[in-house]
Motif scaffolding. Structure first.
Motif, PDB file in Angstrom:
ATOM      1  N   SER A   1     -36.183  26.339  37.665  1.00  0.00           N
ATOM      2  CA  SER A   1     -37.286  25.572  38.257  1.00  0.00           C
ATOM      3  C   SER A   1     -36.761  24.336  38.973  1.00  0.00           C
ATOM      4  O   SER A   1     -37.204  24.004  40.082  1.00  0.00           O
ATOM      5  CB  SER A   1     -38.275  25.164  37.162  1.00  0.00           C
ATOM      6  OG  SER A   1     -38.848  26.290  36.537  1.00  0.00           O
TER       7      SER A   1
ATOM      8  N   TYR B   1     -35.756  28.803  27.437  1.00  0.00           N
ATOM      9  CA  TYR B   1     -36.481  27.815  28.225  1.00  0.00           C
ATOM     10  C   TYR B   1     -35.534  26.932  29.024  1.00  0.00           C
ATOM     11  O   TYR B   1     -35.870  26.449  30.109  1.00  0.00           O
ATOM     12  CB  TYR B   1     -37.355  26.952  27.314  1.00  0.00           C
ATOM     13  CG  TYR B   1     -38.712  27.546  27.056  1.00  0.00           C
ATOM     14  CD1 TYR B   1     -39.648  27.626  28.075  1.00  0.00           C
ATOM     15  CD2 TYR B   1     -39.063  28.016  25.796  1.00  0.00           C
ATOM     16  CE1 TYR B   1     -40.903  28.159  27.857  1.00  0.00           C
ATOM     17  CE2 TYR B   1     -40.309  28.550  25.549  1.00  0.00           C
ATOM     18  CZ  TYR B   1     -41.234  28.628  26.584  1.00  0.00           C
ATOM     19  OH  TYR B   1     -42.466  29.157  26.368  1.00  0.00           O
TER      20      TYR B   1
ATOM     21  N   GLY C   1     -39.139  22.472  29.240  1.00  0.00           N
ATOM     22  CA  GLY C   1     -39.024  23.702  28.459  1.00  0.00           C
ATOM     23  C   GLY C   1     -38.864  23.431  26.982  1.00  0.00           C
ATOM     24  O   GLY C   1     -39.446  24.120  26.142  1.00  0.00           O
TER      25      GLY C   1
ATOM     26  N   TYR D   1     -34.916  28.660  32.223  1.00  0.00           N
ATOM     27  CA  TYR D   1     -36.088  28.553  33.097  1.00  0.00           C
ATOM     28  C   TYR D   1     -36.166  27.158  33.721  1.00  0.00           C
ATOM     29  O   TYR D   1     -36.477  27.008  34.915  1.00  0.00           O
ATOM     30  CB  TYR D   1     -37.367  28.853  32.312  1.00  0.00           C
ATOM     31  CG  TYR D   1     -37.738  30.314  32.314  1.00  0.00           C
ATOM     32  CD1 TYR D   1     -38.511  30.847  33.336  1.00  0.00           C
ATOM     33  CD2 TYR D   1     -37.306  31.162  31.298  1.00  0.00           C
ATOM     34  CE1 TYR D   1     -38.856  32.198  33.345  1.00  0.00           C
ATOM     35  CE2 TYR D   1     -37.635  32.508  31.297  1.00  0.00           C
ATOM     36  CZ  TYR D   1     -38.406  33.024  32.329  1.00  0.00           C
ATOM     37  OH  TYR D   1     -38.734  34.364  32.347  1.00  0.00           O
TER      38      TYR D   1
ATOM     39  N   MET E   1     -33.707  35.599  38.776  1.00  0.00           N
ATOM     40  CA  MET E   1     -34.831  34.713  38.459  1.00  0.00           C
ATOM     41  C   MET E   1     -35.018  33.670  39.557  1.00  0.00           C
ATOM     42  O   MET E   1     -36.155  33.352  39.941  1.00  0.00           O
ATOM     43  CB  MET E   1     -34.595  34.029  37.118  1.00  0.00           C
ATOM     44  CG  MET E   1     -34.697  34.947  35.907  1.00  0.00           C
ATOM     45  SD  MET E   1     -34.102  34.162  34.381  1.00  0.00           S
ATOM     46  CE  MET E   1     -35.194  32.749  34.241  1.00  0.00           C
TER      47      MET E   1
ATOM     48  N   GLU F   1     -42.549  34.869  28.868  1.00  0.00           N
ATOM     49  CA  GLU F   1     -41.564  34.225  27.984  1.00  0.00           C
ATOM     50  C   GLU F   1     -42.253  33.296  26.991  1.00  0.00           C
ATOM     51  O   GLU F   1     -41.888  33.245  25.811  1.00  0.00           O
ATOM     52  CB  GLU F   1     -40.546  33.449  28.820  1.00  0.00           C
ATOM     53  CG  GLU F   1     -39.564  32.619  28.008  1.00  0.00           C
ATOM     54  CD  GLU F   1     -38.778  33.422  26.990  1.00  0.00           C
ATOM     55  OE1 GLU F   1     -38.541  32.891  25.877  1.00  0.00           O
ATOM     56  OE2 GLU F   1     -38.415  34.579  27.281  1.00  0.00           O
TER      57      GLU F   1
ATOM     58  N   ALA G   1     -38.298  33.224  41.908  1.00  0.00           N
ATOM     59  CA  ALA G   1     -39.023  31.956  41.883  1.00  0.00           C
ATOM     60  C   ALA G   1     -39.517  31.527  43.260  1.00  0.00           C
ATOM     61  O   ALA G   1     -40.392  30.658  43.364  1.00  0.00           O
ATOM     62  CB  ALA G   1     -38.142  30.857  41.288  1.00  0.00           C
TER      63      ALA G   1
ATOM     64  N   TYR H   1     -42.657  33.525  33.490  1.00  0.00           N
ATOM     65  CA  TYR H   1     -42.712  32.335  32.646  1.00  0.00           C
ATOM     66  C   TYR H   1     -43.754  32.507  31.545  1.00  0.00           C
ATOM     67  O   TYR H   1     -43.510  32.172  30.374  1.00  0.00           O
ATOM     68  CB  TYR H   1     -43.037  31.121  33.511  1.00  0.00           C
ATOM     69  CG  TYR H   1     -42.819  29.791  32.834  1.00  0.00           C
ATOM     70  CD1 TYR H   1     -41.581  29.166  32.900  1.00  0.00           C
ATOM     71  CD2 TYR H   1     -43.833  29.159  32.138  1.00  0.00           C
ATOM     72  CE1 TYR H   1     -41.362  27.946  32.279  1.00  0.00           C
ATOM     73  CE2 TYR H   1     -43.636  27.941  31.510  1.00  0.00           C
ATOM     74  CZ  TYR H   1     -42.399  27.341  31.584  1.00  0.00           C
ATOM     75  OH  TYR H   1     -42.183  26.131  30.961  1.00  0.00           O
TER      76      TYR H   1
ATOM     77  N   THR I   1     -39.250  41.397  29.177  1.00  0.00           N
ATOM     78  CA  THR I   1     -39.138  40.081  28.557  1.00  0.00           C
ATOM     79  C   THR I   1     -38.417  40.134  27.217  1.00  0.00           C
ATOM     80  O   THR I   1     -37.645  39.224  26.882  1.00  0.00           O
ATOM     81  CB  THR I   1     -40.528  39.453  28.383  1.00  0.00           C
ATOM     82  OG1 THR I   1     -41.140  39.301  29.670  1.00  0.00           O
ATOM     83  CG2 THR I   1     -40.446  38.095  27.707  1.00  0.00           C
TER      84      THR I   1
ATOM     85  N   TYR J   1     -42.998  34.385  39.625  1.00  0.00           N
ATOM     86  CA  TYR J   1     -42.262  33.563  38.669  1.00  0.00           C
ATOM     87  C   TYR J   1     -43.171  33.153  37.506  1.00  0.00           C
ATOM     88  O   TYR J   1     -42.739  33.129  36.344  1.00  0.00           O
ATOM     89  CB  TYR J   1     -41.720  32.327  39.378  1.00  0.00           C
ATOM     90  CG  TYR J   1     -40.809  31.474  38.532  1.00  0.00           C
ATOM     91  CD1 TYR J   1     -39.574  31.962  38.106  1.00  0.00           C
ATOM     92  CD2 TYR J   1     -41.164  30.181  38.158  1.00  0.00           C
ATOM     93  CE1 TYR J   1     -38.718  31.183  37.336  1.00  0.00           C
ATOM     94  CE2 TYR J   1     -40.326  29.387  37.387  1.00  0.00           C
ATOM     95  CZ  TYR J   1     -39.101  29.899  36.976  1.00  0.00           C
ATOM     96  OH  TYR J   1     -38.261  29.126  36.207  1.00  0.00           O
TER      97      TYR J   1
END
Length: 710
Positions: free
Chosen positions: A573, A566, A660, A569, A518, A535, A522, A532, A475, A528
């Motif tokens: 997502s 974020y 995020g 991410y 990633m 992070e 997911a 998350y 990370t 995942y």
């Protein structure tokens, strides 16, 4: 317990003296008796008869010397074993007494109420676990008594073998043993091989085999002798027969023998410089491709052998490497050798993948096997991730034209990759980060190789969870990659991907490679969620390491980095939601549940991010901030995911997904609160939302990388 074991040493000395006496008599016999039949002065039929008789007598003297010295050695071996075991037994009894037990002559431990104080005795009478405690000590003492008896039986076996005539035709049944063995473990190893070659075992023989394994659990001499006597082919045959018996009424006994045989392999192969090793390895190469099934229902030696190895946890690094190389060489020469059309219970269909699973239990071994090396010459990782034709399941028998992927494929590879890249056993709780250059090279090359051709978002199912765990462990690196502001990660990541930064090792890949991986991870909500959650806590920590009231540029840099991370991410997502449509709601709930279920425990990053008493106040609050991001935040995240999945114009609305950034804003509010700034303060209000532009651009870059329009 009171026997004078020193008498064994005295007896050994007398046997040594006996050997010397036999040597002296042999010398006299040779010069004064045998010489008459050998010097040529005596001829005729009678001389020939005398020559044969004198030769036999001379050899019997030599056998007597050998036997006497072997007995002396065995007695000293026995004395050493008995002394060690008695010491352990006395210590265990003393420990039991110290714990308040009274040990009877038969080894039964009971609480000693007579010696205990009244208060302690009363407490013991009402202790519901007292019987369990007594049983523990009784069992522990009993195990050592059993070990003593096993050793005694071993000595008896060795002494009996040493005094058997080595040539009943010439020396007679009462002749001396010119092949007497002075090592108890070697005698027991030969006996175990003798029993293993039998086609059936009665109760007495089965009990003896179990005793031999108990008595020599980790003995290299026993194991090498046993396996050398059987040979690789015989060992695999023995393993096959044991496996076929584990479903019967004596299942436990046969499983114990399987475990023991696997332990023998481990003990025998740790010293790769022993005379045994190369000969054994050559035999295993030959047996590895032998069909132990039938032409219509085959299975091969390596498949059976690696299946046996799974009955033990630890093997020497070099042996695992050598075996892995030999299996790879085999499958390159024999295409589709592991393809199966009928599953054999208890047999690894893919021996290489199962061997990698064993390596996964020893991170150092997995790392050295998969590490490409600073010179890039080790191609194991490339072969496994790119070049290998993974075994299939044939659907219509030998020579089948129809086949499908094995649903169990790459489970072992995933474990080995995770262990090799993180330096930790998969599934264990450990501090994140703190990698070696070799581990980082495995991580870097894994990500790059899987992304060749832009295929990183389509990983095999069994690699998703391991890759998620690996990325979680990295990370501190992935945060910097996704921040898009760290020039070292941009420049050095492009040049080689792994470098030293002081005492730390850094790893970087292109952000597009990371985003694709990633996205594939997911598909596994739990994996995942692990990424998350890491992070979330790491981003909080990066904020806390900068004083809230300090330099504005430093403050802006960490906020923008977190917002960018974020943003990626959120892009991933949203892409999952768009692809899953009807199943997106359940996916969002699964991720939320996994994150909130683990968010109560702070993740520990290496090196430690929090200092001691002298650490500035703003730097000491990081983990507390991370833990203050409550389950409510993930509840909101889930609602937005569900809303996103429910909207008709999903593609358009996905670009507005913004949770995020609200995570970052929550961090800022908590960061300020820990520094005595309320959410309504001007500085906090100024910082909230300051990373929005970085977030949105990162989210859009993720869409582009994943071949989606904004």
């Amino acid at each position: 317990m009171t026997t004078d074991l020193g008498l064994l040493t005295k007896a050994a000395e007398k046997w040594d003296q006996a050997a010397k006496d036999f040597e002296s008599v042999q010398t006299v016999y040779d010069s004064q008796v045998r010489n008459i039949a050998t010097d040529g002065s005596w001829t005729g039929v009678s001389s020939m008869s005398a020559y044969a008789a004198s030769k036999l007598t001379y050899e019997q003297y030599a056998g007597a010397v050998k036997e006497a010295r072997a007995i002396a050695s065995l007695l000293r071996d026995a004395q050493a074993q008995f002394t060690e075991l008695r010491g352990k037994l006395k210590h265990e009894v003393a420990q039991a007494v110290e714990a308040g037990m009274k040990v009877s002559d038969d080894g039964t431990a009971r609480f000693d109420f007579e010696k205990a104080s009244k208060a302690l005795a009363d407490a013991a009478r009402h202790d519901p676990d007292l019987h369990t405690t007594e049983s523990h000590w009784t069992q522990s003492i009993g195990n050592l008594v059993q070990a003593f008896d096993d050793a005694d039986q071993g000595v008896k076996l060795a002494l009996t073998a040493a005094t058997k005539s080595s040539d009943v035709l010439n020396g007679g049944v009462h002749g001396f043993n010119a092949k007497a063995e002075g090592d108890i473990e070697k005698v027991e190893g030969r006996r175990q091989a003798e029993l293993a070659r039998l086609t059936h075992w009665d109760d007495k023989q089965l009990a003896e085999m179990q005793r031999l394994e108990r008595d020599n659990k980790n003995s290299a001499e026993f194991s090498r002798t046993f396996l050398a006597e059987l040979g690789a082919d015989g060992t695999i045959d023995f393993a096959n027969r044991l496996r076929g018996l584990t479903g019967g009424e004596k299942r436990q006994e046969y499983e114990q023998l399987q475990n023991g045989l696997a332990t023998n392999i481990s003990a025998a192969t740790r010293d790769v410089n022993s005379p045994f090793y190369e000969k054994w390895r050559e035999g295993l190469r030959n047996a590895g491709t032998k069909n132990y099934g039938s032409e219509t229902d085959p299975y091969y030696g390596y498949q059976s052998f690696v299946s046996l190895m799974e009955h033990h946890d630890r093997y020497g690094k070099q042996f695992l490497h050598d075996l892995g190389n030999d299996i790879i060489d085999t499958e390159k020469k024999h295409k589709d050798i592991w393809t199966q059309w009928r599953r054999h219970p208890g047999i690894a269909s893919d021996p290489l993948d199962h061997l990698l699973g064993i390596m996964g239990k020893d991170p150092a071994t997995a790392t050295s096997f998969l590490d490409p090396g600073a010179d890039g010459k080790n191609d194991h990782l490339k072969y496994l991730l790119k070049d290998r034709n993974w075994p299939k399941i044939a659907l219509n028998g030998p020579g089948a034209l129809l086949s499908q992927d094995d649903p169990a494929a790459r489970i072992g590879l995933g474990a080995a990759l995770e262990a090799a890249a993180t330096g930790e056993v998969p599934g264990t709780k450990h501090a994140l980060g703190g990698h070696t250059e070799a581990e980082a090279r495995v991580m870097h090359d894994t990500l790059r190789t899987l992304n060749e051709g832009g295929k990183g978002d389509k990983l095999p199912a069994n690699l998703r969870a391991p890759l998620g765990n690996m990325l979680t462990d990295y990370t501190s690196d992935t945060h910097e990659i996704l921040s898009r502001t760290n020039e070292n990660y941009k420049k050095l990541g492009g040049e080689g991907g792994v470098w030293k930064d002081g005492n730390s090792v850094r790893m970087a890949v292109h952000k597009d490679d990371l985003v694709r991986i990633m996205r594939s991870v997911a598909e596994d909500p739990t994996a995942y969620a692990s990424m998350y959650n890491a992070e979330r806590q790491y981003a909080a920590d990066t904020l806390a390491r900068v004083p809230f009231n300090g330099n504005a540029d430093d403050r802006a840099a960490v906020i923008e980095a977190a917002s960018s991370a974020y943003g990626f991410y959120d892009g991933v997502s949203s892409d999952v939601v768009f692809d899953k449509r009807d199943k997106a709601i359940q996916w969002a709930r699964d991720v939320s549940h996994a994150v909130t279920g683990s968010s109560g425990a702070a993740l520990n990053f290496v090196p430690a991010q929090i200092g001691g008493e002298d650490t500035p106040k703003g730097i000491k609050v990081g983990l507390d901030i991370a833990n203050r991001i409550t389950d409510f935040a993930m509840y909101e995240w889930t609602k937005e995911q569900i809303s996103e999945a429910s909207r008709a114009a999903g593609e358009q609305n996905r670009a507005q997904f913004n949770h995020g950034q609200r995570q970052v804003d929550s961090l800022i509010v908590e960061w300020g609160a820990k520094n005595d700034h309320q959410a309504t303060d001007g500085l906090v209000r100024h910082l909230v939302g300051s990373g929005q532009e970085r977030h949105d651009s990162a989210r859009n870059e993720a869409f582009i990388t994943l071949d989606r329009e904004k």
